[in-house]
Scaffold this active site. Structure first.
Site: not given
Ligand code: CTP
Length: 402
Positions: A210-213, A278
């Site tokens: 995943g990512n930090y969005s 994102a």
């Protein structure tokens, strides 16, 4: 500018020294053609008499649930339904907290709870009260629930301290309300599609890439668009925050980029799309059906394959009338590269930001962005501002794009 003529306004007056300004405010509202029904709290009566306000408004002022002379009940529900606008000016910290948490122990707060019209709150208090976390939290909660807070002004306060907390002059209050009402209709009848948050790409049933969005920019855009009258479909990955529910907001929750694309394609009609998500650029080629056991793999290599580019694919399918807005997060802001991205993805406007700017990007409340339109008519670098303001700036460009 919208006309206040014929508008039904409930004006709530609370126990602040600035209550005297309610008299001029009523005069201005009546002069603009509005019908004004004043509701006062008990404390407000210590600062200005109901007689003054009823004379100016041409209606008896309501303070209690019952008329003590004849026992008539003052129906807060009827008043709430009658009101096109509910304005509290001045609003004390106490009334704001009661409104924020539904503590309906007076007629003013019960009316607020029954109101379906737009709500404006003009706080007035001493500077320490104004900047107290409790007041800030009440204002934030009221804003979240759809109210517009007319920020207090700087100046000398009743305590003789200098700072923020003064009620704006009545002319200024009326101007801000008219301006806000004007904005409130600019997207009426428009359907917006917004993608938001991160995507999670599954490795096995318990793990993902995943990512930090956080989804804050998407939330701000959705809420601002709703405030401006739009109908919004928000397709969101697993974000930390979601917009406040609203009858004109539909939320479709997805997890992966593939699901996000499918959800976007299911939105058959929209005039404006904002690609704020994102999206993970890659997904796992062969996600495992079972949880991967550590003993079974002393080391592990995950093969990744490209995800669909949602904005680019939707861009290929869009018709001429549809407006697409995208984001570009770059390590360095190279306008040539940004323009190239705009072409590749058929964006009409691109919102570019760089991770070099402090306070900009993922997981922050603020952002510093540059807006660029495809036709070159817009090229604006905005200062660092909170994401709500960025959302407003983006949506305000729409009339120039269509
Ligand atoms: N976007 C999308 N689907 C993807 C990747 C990006 O819809 N698979 C959208 C984003 O929501 C954003 C815009 O495209 O509006 C630009 O995203 P960005 O990550 O900057 O672009 P990339 O295509 O990933 O290009 P690069 O990372 O190479 O700069």
């Amino acid at each position: 500018m919208p006309n206040l003529s014929g508008k039904h306004i409930v004006l709530g007056v609370t126990g602040s020294i600035a209550a005297y300004k309610a008299a001029s405010l009523i005069r201005l509202l009546v002069k603009a053609g509005a019908e004004v029904q004043v509701v006062m709290t008990a404390a407000a009566k210590e600062f200005i008499t109901p007689l003054t306000l009823s004379t100016l408004s041409g209606r008896p002022v309501l303070c209690d649930f019952f008329d003590h002379s004849d026992g008539t009940w003052h129906s807060h529900v009827e008043l709430g339904l009658w009101a096109d606008l509910f304005i509290v000016a001045p609003a004390t910290a106490s009334t704001m907290a009661k409104m924020a948490y539904g503590i309906a122990d007076n007629l003013l707060v019960t009316c607020y709870l029954a109101t379906r019209g737009r709500v404006y709150i003009a706080p007035a208090m001493d500077l320490d009260m104004y900047r107290h976390p409790s007041t800030i939290a009440s204002a934030a909660r009221l804003r979240e629930m759809g109210a517009t807070i007319l920020e207090a002004e700087e100046g000398e306060l009743a305590s003789h301290l200098i700072g923020k907390g003064r009620l704006p002059e009545p002319e200024e209050i009326v101007r801000r309300i008219e301006e806000d009402m004007d904005k409130a209709t600019t997207l009426t009848g428009k359907q917006l599609l917004i993608t938001s948050g991160p995507t999670y790409e599954r490795i096995d049933p318990v793990r993902f890439i995943g990512n930090y969005s956080s989804g804050r920019m998407g939330k701000a855009l959705a809420e601002q668009a709703i405030r401006m009258g739009a109908e919004v479909t928000l397709v969101t990955g697993p974000a930390q925050v979601l917009p406040t529910p609203h009858e004109r907001l539909r939320v479709i929750r997805v997890e992966s980029a593939d699901e996000m694309l499918e959800a976007c394609r299911s939105v058959t009609s929209y005039q404006i799309a904002i690609f704020c998500a994102a999206v993970a650029d890659y997904k796992v080629a062969h996600p495992e059906e079972q949880k991967v056991k550590r003993e079974s793999r002393p080391s592990m290599t995950i093969e990744l394959v490209p995800n669909p580019d949602i904005a680019a694919l939707m861009g290929k399918e869009k018709d001429k009338e549809q407006i697409h807005i995208g984001f570009a997060l770059e390590t360095h802001l190279d306008l040539e590269q940004v323009r190239d991205k705009m072409e590749r993805k058929s964006f009409d406007l691109i919102v570019a930001n760089t991770l070099e700017d402090e306070g900009a990007g993922f997981g922050t409340d603020t952002n510093r962005v540059t807006l660029l339109s495809r036709d070159g008519s817009i090229e604006r670098s905005l200062p660092l501002m909170d994401k709500e303001q960025v959302a407003l700036e983006i949506l305000n460009t729409l009339p120039q794009l269509s």
